[in-house]
Design an enzyme around this catalytic site. Sequence first.
Site, PDB file in Angstrom:
ATOM      1  NE  ARG A 173      -6.486  -4.283   0.892  1.00  0.00           N
ATOM      2  CZ  ARG A 173      -5.876  -4.396   2.055  1.00  0.00           C
ATOM      3  NH1 ARG A 173      -4.575  -4.638   2.100  1.00  0.00           N
ATOM      4  NH2 ARG A 173      -6.539  -4.248   3.181  1.00  0.00           N
ATOM      5  CB  CYS A 231      -1.060   0.383   5.291  1.00  0.00           C
ATOM      6  SG  CYS A 231      -0.457  -0.294   6.865  1.00  0.00           S
TER       7      CYS A 231
END
Length: 275
Positions: A173, A231
């Site tokens: 990611r 995050c």
Amino acid sequence: MKREAVEPFVDVEWCKQNRRRVVLADVRWYLDGSPGREAYDGGHIPGAVFVDLDRWLSAEGSPLEGRNPLPAPHDFALGMREVGISDDDIVVAYDDAGGVIAARLVWMLRATGHNSAILDGGMASYKGPLETEHPSRPTGHFTAKPWPSARLAEIHELSTEANLVVDARNRDRFEGKQDPIDPRPGHVPGARNVPCRENLDASGKLHSKAELLRIFAAAGIASAENVISYCGSGVTACHNLLALEFAGLGRGRLFTGGWSQYGHALELPVELGPA
């Protein structure tokens, strides 16, 4: 009287030795929307209360603030009282993901001056039988406190050279190879990738302090003083902050909005590939 400081991570043996002072909190939560409450009802560590991340550890999400903004202090305090947590309790939180989810509750408590820690190894570290009964605890006495600005970062600070921005998401990611959740793949330009799950060994327990120092040094981190951790939405980023503190590098800051906020800000640049 000064309160005893508790390390950000403790093990099962420590909990046994301090069982009269500890409130266990089950903070299982799943990104795919699977209900953590059902997992808790199906079996949890004896005596543990369930803390619902969506209800008590997050306000309603939006593109402007991200998926899991911090709740109002009053709402957080209300949740702690409802599950039977008081100001003077030591809260040890766990999940079934090595603590990367439970870290959200622990960070919130520690940031507001409460003693709290992650149960190292999570549920898997407890070898006894699980229970399905809900513990009966009296309503807690928990004081609402404002979120400390010194522990938080704003989106505009991510582009400031004085700060070292650390991304806790998995490498795929971070590099933009895939992102099934947020509108744009990639990461904040200049960010370093320290996937929080790589803070754990194969058994799901936290690496030693020496190994954590090596991991952070490889990302160019010698101190948490100027670190901003993010995050996807401000949950697992807390694990990196607690690991930094455990390793003796100090306390960094949390960007709660995470990629779910930054990715929606289409005017901001995005970087692809490894750091």
